[in-house]
Design an enzyme around this catalytic site. Structure first.
Site, short mmCIF file in Angstrom:
data_model
loop_
_atom_site.label_atom_id
_atom_site.label_comp_id
_atom_site.label_asym_id
_atom_site.label_seq_id
_atom_site.Cartn_x
_atom_site.Cartn_y
_atom_site.Cartn_z
N SER A 1 -23.48 15.09 -27.51
CA SER A 1 -22.27 14.87 -26.83
C SER A 1 -21.07 15.50 -27.36
CB SER A 1 -21.96 13.68 -26.30
OG SER A 1 -20.76 13.23 -25.88
N HIS B 1 -13.71 17.12 -36.75
CA HIS B 1 -13.83 15.94 -35.61
C HIS B 1 -13.96 14.78 -36.28
CE1 HIS B 1 -14.94 14.05 -31.89
NE2 HIS B 1 -15.69 13.24 -32.56
N ARG C 1 -23.89 7.28 -18.97
CA ARG C 1 -24.48 6.65 -19.96
C ARG C 1 -23.55 5.31 -20.13
NH1 ARG C 1 -23.36 10.43 -24.13
NH2 ARG C 1 -23.92 8.58 -25.82
N ASP D 1 -22.01 17.07 -20.00
CA ASP D 1 -21.61 16.15 -20.99
C ASP D 1 -20.59 15.22 -20.14
OD1 ASP D 1 -21.38 14.48 -23.49
OD2 ASP D 1 -19.08 15.12 -23.25
N LYS E 1 -19.10 19.47 -27.40
CA LYS E 1 -17.70 19.65 -27.06
C LYS E 1 -17.14 20.71 -28.12
CE LYS E 1 -17.40 15.34 -26.09
NZ LYS E 1 -17.60 14.24 -25.56
N1 URA Z 1 -17.96 10.19 -28.28
C1 URA Z 1 -18.62 11.17 -27.60
O1 URA Z 1 -17.76 12.18 -27.22
N2 URA Z 1 -19.81 11.24 -26.95
C2 URA Z 1 -20.48 9.86 -27.21
O2 URA Z 1 -21.86 10.00 -26.59
C3 URA Z 1 -19.92 9.02 -27.76
C4 URA Z 1 -18.64 9.12 -28.46
#
Ligand code: URA
Ligand code: CA
Length: 433
Positions: free
Chosen positions: A183, A82, A168, A161, A187
């Site tokens: 977050s 990632h 957010r 999320d 994923k």
């Molecule tokens: N990317 C994400 O997937 N989540 C965040 O909170 C910030 C950047």
């Protein structure tokens, strides 16, 4: 349990228990806990932070809020990579075939999204015929056969999320390390990764502009992974200037092909070798990072990385002959050189501004409804530290419109030339494991 008491507890600086975090995330996902209470909690977390235990519990609560992908039918350790995002980041296109060619299974679920250029799927779709609309069974079969397949986002992964990130975004609580770390990691874990290699970017084009913030985010994510049984490592890499030369979809596919042959831009190639070595090592295909790197260098030299890329493209309907003849990729109508106005040394190429210029040409989506032009974008001819002569090209602009004065102006304003020599920036700042 009452949400108001938990908000108060966090507001006063106490740690929440795993049970309390599960209650919050389940309630919020179902709609029992309203946005206004969740916003208050997010703001309390923003100011008070979370312990490592809390952050890991929040991550797993979000993983369990929806479906998860089961990759157990794929042989071997599934390592995912990632990147926290940057400009012209072609690493995913290179790393998939590169590590797959030495036997690491890469089961990539990817998206389109907003940004300077398209996502990995958009980029790959510049190969005529290539598609990601394959069934889950076909996906698993292809990974077992070719060690590499890419599928579009399926299922309802981490709905908590999705909801929380959107909240957010409008409550000034994105920039909290435990919230960002949980977050991102939720994923990756929901998508089935056994092990995770993180590329945390720092600099003008990055989410984390400051090195210390990037390090703190990387540490938080590595800690989560290792706490929940996913071996995780992170690299902190430079995103003050774009990575490699190309910023655009088809242009980056061409750059990826060059890199798989070992003929790519030095910075892109080095970062791919470093990230790739970590992937191979975590997948237990090599007993040291040095051995892993040697395997990858060999795969670039002997053509096996390129061969894996061709097989992968063909298996998903793509015309693999583009690899030997990149002129079959979408081509822009106009090719325009941006000439340097003075002699000197390139001292700055502001990554996010270059990304914006590429988006203006049509390489990326400004909104979900925007369409993307796969042919257009930019290819840098100089990088920070390079000497340049007046009249030499700084950037080649690939456009489908002749009206590009605003693009040129943006590039001139953000590619700075100094009269004294300049050092190239550090590419890799740190490694965290
Ligand atoms: N990317 C994400 O997937 N989540 C965040 O909170 C910030 C950047
Ligand atoms: Ca690039």
């Amino acid at each position: 349990m009452r949400m108001v008491d938990l908000i108060e507890k966090k507001r006063d600086g106490h740690a929440l228990t795993t049970e309390e975090i599960n209650f919050i995330i389940e309630g919020y996902t179902k709609g029992d806990i309203p946005d206004y209470q969740m916003s208050a909690l997010a703001m309390a977390i923003f100011f008070r932070g979370m312990t490592e235990e809390e952050t890991a519990a929040l991550t797993m609560a979000m993983v369990h809020s929806g479906e998860t992908i089961d990759l157990s039918k794929i042989e071997g350790i599934k390592v995912d990579k990632h990147s926290t995002g940057g400009v012209g980041d072609t690493t995913t296109l290179v790393l998939g075939p590169l590590v797959a060619s030495v036997g690491v299974p890469v089961a990539k679920m990817s998206g389109r999204g907003l940004g300077h250029t398209g996502g990995t799927i958009d980029k790959l779709e510049s190969v005529p015929g290539f598609h990601v609309e394959i069934s889950n069974d076909e996906f698993i079969e292809l990974v077992n056969k070719n060690k590499l397949a890419v599928i579009g986002q399926t299922g309802d992964l981490t709905p908590a999320d999705k909801k929380l990130y959107a909240l957010r975004d409008v409550t000034a609580t994105v920039n909290s390390i435990p919230l960002i770390a949980s977050s991102i990691m939720s994923k990756k874990i929901a998508a089935g990764a056994d092990a995770i290699v993180l590329d945390v970017k720092t600099g003008a084009g990055a989410f984390m502009k400051e090195l210390d913030d990037a390090k703190a985010l990387a540490k938080a994510m590595v800690d989560i992974g290792n706490r929940v049984g996913r071996k995780t490592m992170a690299i902190i890499s430079d995103m003050s200037q774009p990575l490699g030369y190309a910023v655009g979809n088809a242009l980056e596919v061409k750059e990826a092909i060059d890199t798989l042959k070992g003929e790519g831009p030095k910075d892109l190639q080095e970062l791919c070798l470093v990230l790739g070595s970590h992937m191979v090592y975590l997948a237990e295909k090599a007993s040291s990072l040095e051995e892993a790197r040697q395997m990858l260098e060999k795969a670039m030299k002997d053509g096996s990385a390129l061969e894996t890329f061709k097989k992968f493209l063909a298996a998903q309907g793509g015309d693999a002959s583009v690899v030997d003849d990149p002129s079959k990729l979408p081509q822009a109508k106009y090719v325009i050189e941006l000439e340097a106005k003075e002699d000197g040394y390139v001292s700055e190429i502001v990554a996010d501004a270059v990304g914006t210029a590429a988006m203006w040409l049509g390489a990326g989506r400004a909104t979900k409804e925007s369409t993307i032009d796969l042919a257009v974008g930019l290819v840098l001819r100089k990088k920070v530290g390079d000497a340049v002569k007046k009249g030499e090209s700084l950037v080649t602009i690939y456009s489908n419109s002749e009206q590009i004065d605003h693009v040129k102006q943006k590039l001139y304003e953000n590619i700075k030339i100094s009269s004294t020599p300049v050092q190239a920036p550090t590419l890799i700042y740190d490694k965290i494991s």
